[in-house]
Design a protein around this motif. Structure first.
Motif, PDB file in Angstrom:
ATOM      1  N   ARG A 129     -13.721  -5.027  -8.213  1.00 11.41           N
ATOM      2  CA  ARG A 129     -13.820  -4.742  -6.590  1.00 11.41           C
ATOM      3  C   ARG A 129     -12.879  -5.203  -5.808  1.00 11.41           C
ATOM      4  N   TRP A 130     -12.639  -6.449  -5.805  1.00 12.43           N
ATOM      5  CA  TRP A 130     -11.646  -7.363  -5.060  1.00 12.43           C
ATOM      6  C   TRP A 130      -9.961  -6.672  -5.554  1.00 12.43           C
ATOM      7  N   MET A 131      -9.824  -6.361  -6.687  1.00 15.72           N
ATOM      8  CA  MET A 131      -8.839  -6.090  -7.226  1.00 15.72           C
ATOM      9  C   MET A 131      -8.177  -4.598  -6.562  1.00 15.72           C
ATOM     10  N   ASN A 132      -9.529  -3.886  -6.448  1.00 15.38           N
ATOM     11  CA  ASN A 132      -9.148  -2.558  -5.914  1.00 15.38           C
ATOM     12  C   ASN A 132      -8.951  -2.463  -4.365  1.00 15.38           C
ATOM     13  N   ASP A 133      -9.103  -3.610  -3.623  1.00 14.36           N
ATOM     14  CA  ASP A 133      -8.612  -3.639  -2.065  1.00 14.36           C
ATOM     15  C   ASP A 133      -7.328  -3.239  -2.036  1.00 14.36           C
ATOM     16  N   PRO A 134      -6.841  -2.417  -1.334  1.00 18.75           N
ATOM     17  CA  PRO A 134      -5.330  -1.968  -1.130  1.00 18.75           C
ATOM     18  C   PRO A 134      -4.588  -3.229  -0.756  1.00 18.75           C
ATOM     19  N   ALA A 135      -5.112  -4.243   0.207  1.00 17.74           N
ATOM     20  CA  ALA A 135      -4.293  -5.455   0.604  1.00 17.74           C
ATOM     21  C   ALA A 135      -4.102  -6.372  -0.612  1.00 17.74           C
ATOM     22  N   VAL A 136      -5.155  -6.371  -1.578  1.00 17.92           N
ATOM     23  CA  VAL A 136      -5.045  -7.213  -2.534  1.00 17.92           C
ATOM     24  C   VAL A 136      -4.019  -6.640  -3.751  1.00 17.92           C
ATOM     25  N   ALA A 137      -4.476  -5.432  -3.968  1.00 20.74           N
ATOM     26  CA  ALA A 137      -3.600  -4.558  -4.824  1.00 20.74           C
ATOM     27  C   ALA A 137      -2.219  -4.464  -4.789  1.00 20.74           C
TER      28      ALA A 137
END
Length: 302
Positions: free
Chosen positions: A148-156
């Motif tokens: 879920r975190w990896m799919n945050d645009p800022a993280v991705a």
């Protein structure tokens, strides 16, 4: 190694890693020359997070580099020298770590099995914002939240692992199935999962081709997961705590390395807040990175 970093104090991008490649996802090309714009020529021997570039066909990461017999022997020799020095000076650190000292070095198992001095046993550490505990990742338990975190645009934008959950799963499994030179962890703050970390041997990573690596250099990647935890200064606080913890638990390690994307100013600022110094700009396959270094010798001054 890991992907690109996400920002630690960024209101828009989660904190990246502290120490091995600018972004955990970037992989290094076997043929690309290393370019270092050094701001600190004598010190440009440190590095940061490396990003695993998914679209780089001719690339390799930490886990692609097998340890040769010669390298294992070199690590053993270096660890033995460190152990003798520590024992001779009566330091408590030498006796605290099973990877340092003549007895431990005599065993090949202690070298191959313990490249990072048992991260799982490092235990919790107190910080100004609560107790932080690094817990090695378990796929069945931690994949949903990390995915879920990896799919945050800022993280991705920095880690490059957005999309189906199996992309994150493959990344995690590659580290968990390795020889122990990289350990993915969930960061629990007061018992609540809020960050993802990768602790790795920077000197055994392709990143080492881009700076004068020293034996036992330890790299760190950090991702602040929840949006509500970003932009509050947590990145710098937690990075400082983990860097101190790594230096405490790894007596042979003289430096903690990180390489956030040079464009990720909140992340770079978090490393500076954590006592890292900017050493150089380095060109990695997937990004231009700021090589950040935390020196054991300067620890008491920070």
């Amino acid at each position: 190694m890991p992907p690109t970093d996400a920002s630690a104090n960024a209101g828009t991008a989660p904190v990246t890693d502290a120490g091995t490649a600018a972004s955990p996802g970037a992989r290094e090309s076997r043929t690309a020359p290393a370019t270092v714009a050094s701001a600190d020529s004598a010190d440009s021997a440190d590095s940061a997070d490396s990003a695993d570039s998914a679209d780089s066909a001719d690339s390799e990461d930490t886990l692609d580099m097998p340890l040769t017999d010669e390298l294992v022997a070199l690590i053993a020799e270096d660890a033995g020298a460190e152990g003798e020095r520590d024992q001779g000076s009566g330091t408590a650190a030498a006796s605290a770590s099973p990877a340092v000292g003549a007895t431990a070095v005599a065993s090949d198992l202690s070298i191959a099995d313990d490249l990072l001095d048992h991260v799982a046993d490092w235990g919790p550490i107190g910080t100004p914002v609560g107790v932080l505990h690094l817990v090695p990742v378990r796929i069945e338990r931690d994949l949903p939240i990390i995915g879920r975190w990896m799919n945050d645009p800022a993280v991705a934008a920095f880690w490059g692992l957005a999309g189906p959950e199996n992309a994150t799963e493959e990344h995690l499994r590659s580290h968990l199935a390795s020889d122990g030179r990289s350990v993915p962890c969930l960061g629990l703050l007061e018992g609540t999962p809020m960050s993802y970390w990768e602790i790795y041997r920077a000197d055994l990573d392709p990143l080492a081709r881009h700076y004068p690596a020293r034996p036992h250099d330890t790299g760190v990647h950090l991702l602040i997961g929840a949006v509500g935890d970003r932009g509050r200064g947590l990145g710098g606080i937690l990075l400082r705590a983990v860097a101190d913890l790594a230096l405490d638990k790894r007596p042979a390690c003289a430096r903690i390395i990180a390489e956030p994307d040079i464009r990720n100013t909140p992340s770079v600022a978090a490393f500076l807040d954590a006592g890292f110094r900017f050493s150089a700009e380095i060109e990695l396959p997937a990004k231009r990175a700021a090589l950040m270094v935390r020196d054991r010798s300067l620890r008491q001054l920070l």
